[in-house]
Design a protein around this motif. Sequence first.
Motif, PDB file in Angstrom:
ATOM      1  N   ARG A 101     -32.950  31.927  21.361  1.00  7.75           N
ATOM      2  CA  ARG A 101     -31.734  32.176  21.024  1.00  7.75           C
ATOM      3  C   ARG A 101     -30.993  33.598  22.011  1.00  7.75           C
ATOM      4  NH1 ARG A 101     -32.820  30.372  15.100  1.00  7.75           N
ATOM      5  NH2 ARG A 101     -31.722  28.463  15.134  1.00  7.75           N
ATOM      6  N   TRP A 102     -32.083  34.441  21.835  1.00  4.68           N
ATOM      7  CA  TRP A 102     -31.768  35.819  22.762  1.00  4.68           C
ATOM      8  C   TRP A 102     -31.522  35.338  24.246  1.00  4.68           C
ATOM      9  CZ3 TRP A 102     -35.018  37.786  26.458  1.00  4.68           C
ATOM     10  CH2 TRP A 102     -34.728  39.196  26.934  1.00  4.68           C
ATOM     11  N   ILE A 103     -32.424  34.465  24.620  1.00  2.52           N
ATOM     12  CA  ILE A 103     -32.360  33.952  26.031  1.00  2.52           C
ATOM     13  C   ILE A 103     -31.108  33.471  26.370  1.00  2.52           C
ATOM     14  CG2 ILE A 103     -33.147  32.335  27.733  1.00  2.52           C
ATOM     15  CD1 ILE A 103     -36.032  32.609  26.547  1.00  2.52           C
ATOM     16  N   VAL A 104     -30.404  32.472  25.472  1.00  2.00           N
ATOM     17  CA  VAL A 104     -29.206  31.849  25.653  1.00  2.00           C
ATOM     18  C   VAL A 104     -28.078  33.009  25.532  1.00  2.00           C
ATOM     19  CG1 VAL A 104     -27.623  30.509  24.510  1.00  2.00           C
ATOM     20  CG2 VAL A 104     -30.094  29.796  24.499  1.00  2.00           C
ATOM     21  N   ARG A 105     -28.163  34.127  24.710  1.00  2.00           N
ATOM     22  CA  ARG A 105     -27.084  35.104  24.449  1.00  2.00           C
ATOM     23  C   ARG A 105     -27.143  36.052  25.998  1.00  2.00           C
ATOM     24  NH1 ARG A 105     -28.929  35.842  19.189  1.00  2.00           N
ATOM     25  NH2 ARG A 105     -30.040  37.749  19.948  1.00  2.00           N
ATOM     26  N   VAL A 106     -28.470  36.326  26.435  1.00  2.00           N
ATOM     27  CA  VAL A 106     -28.497  37.243  27.614  1.00  2.00           C
ATOM     28  C   VAL A 106     -28.278  36.696  28.868  1.00  2.00           C
ATOM     29  CG1 VAL A 106     -30.012  39.175  26.370  1.00  2.00           C
ATOM     30  CG2 VAL A 106     -30.914  37.224  27.783  1.00  2.00           C
ATOM     31  N   SER A 107     -28.550  35.250  28.939  1.00  3.46           N
ATOM     32  CA  SER A 107     -28.329  34.380  30.007  1.00  3.46           C
ATOM     33  C   SER A 107     -26.882  34.666  30.591  1.00  3.46           C
ATOM     34  CB  SER A 107     -28.928  33.205  30.228  1.00  3.46           C
ATOM     35  OG  SER A 107     -28.018  32.382  28.986  1.00  3.46           O
ATOM     36  N   GLU A 108     -25.937  34.531  29.421  1.00  4.35           N
ATOM     37  CA  GLU A 108     -24.598  34.425  29.618  1.00  4.35           C
ATOM     38  C   GLU A 108     -24.149  36.019  30.557  1.00  4.35           C
ATOM     39  OE1 GLU A 108     -22.745  33.257  26.297  1.00  4.35           O
ATOM     40  OE2 GLU A 108     -23.742  31.305  26.328  1.00  4.35           O
ATOM     41  N   LEU A 109     -24.885  36.899  30.167  1.00  2.00           N
ATOM     42  CA  LEU A 109     -24.466  38.342  30.927  1.00  2.00           C
ATOM     43  C   LEU A 109     -24.793  38.512  32.121  1.00  2.00           C
ATOM     44  CD1 LEU A 109     -24.975  40.251  27.633  1.00  2.00           C
ATOM     45  CD2 LEU A 109     -22.925  39.389  28.373  1.00  2.00           C
ATOM     46  N   SER A 110     -24.271  37.721  33.066  1.00  2.00           N
ATOM     47  CA  SER A 110     -24.985  37.633  34.332  1.00  2.00           C
ATOM     48  C   SER A 110     -25.271  38.991  35.247  1.00  2.00           C
ATOM     49  CB  SER A 110     -24.123  36.747  35.158  1.00  2.00           C
ATOM     50  OG  SER A 110     -23.992  35.399  34.571  1.00  2.00           O
ATOM     51  N   ASP A 111     -24.569  39.927  34.847  1.00  2.00           N
ATOM     52  CA  ASP A 111     -24.898  41.291  35.666  1.00  2.00           C
ATOM     53  C   ASP A 111     -25.694  42.319  34.862  1.00  2.00           C
ATOM     54  OD1 ASP A 111     -23.239  40.394  37.982  1.00  2.00           O
ATOM     55  OD2 ASP A 111     -21.450  40.983  36.927  1.00  2.00           O
ATOM     56  N   LEU A 112     -25.975  41.928  33.781  1.00  2.00           N
ATOM     57  CA  LEU A 112     -26.974  42.550  33.042  1.00  2.00           C
ATOM     58  C   LEU A 112     -28.533  42.588  33.432  1.00  2.00           C
ATOM     59  CD1 LEU A 112     -26.835  44.942  30.505  1.00  2.00           C
ATOM     60  CD2 LEU A 112     -27.493  42.697  29.267  1.00  2.00           C
TER      61      LEU A 112
END
Length: 176
Positions: A34-45
């Motif tokens: 679930r963490w991977i899904v959330r952070v993957s959307e923050l493409s420049d982070l």
Amino acid sequence: HANLPGRANKEKITNEMQNLGIIGESEPITSVFRWIVRVSELSDLPILITGETGTGKQVLAHAIHRLDPKRRHGPFVAVNCGAISPSLAESELFGHRRGAFTGADRERQGLIRSAQGGILFLDEISELDDDLQTKLLRVLQESRVLGVGEDQEVAVDVRVIAATNRELDRMVHDKK
């Protein structure tokens, strides 16, 4: 029947994880997914993944790449920082111009620029020497790269995912 939506959701998550090469059904691995899904959307982070050797840090980085809406079609460039010769590391990462040093008989864009539009995965980031970590910080802050022997920085559009099996907080505290 009251548990069916929860069970169906769990099954959907498990299937998505398997499609990305992540195997497991426990709550901790589901939480990581679930963490991977959330952070993957923050493409420049930029992202730092920590964990013991053999726990699948590169598998997680690949999953983030495949789920990243902006970068999934760009390259995934993996670099084992511990395997790069310290004398060549700057040139390998940042590139160099022809003639910048003995043996530089052609220009090299470097691994950072080769990840343009995608993800640069720096495995075992703690193995890079302090000077290179400082130069890498500039890339993260300014999205610009200066190759060995070059006069001007070049803009880059890469997402950096770093990984380590070391306790970085402790290393900072110990001034390492």
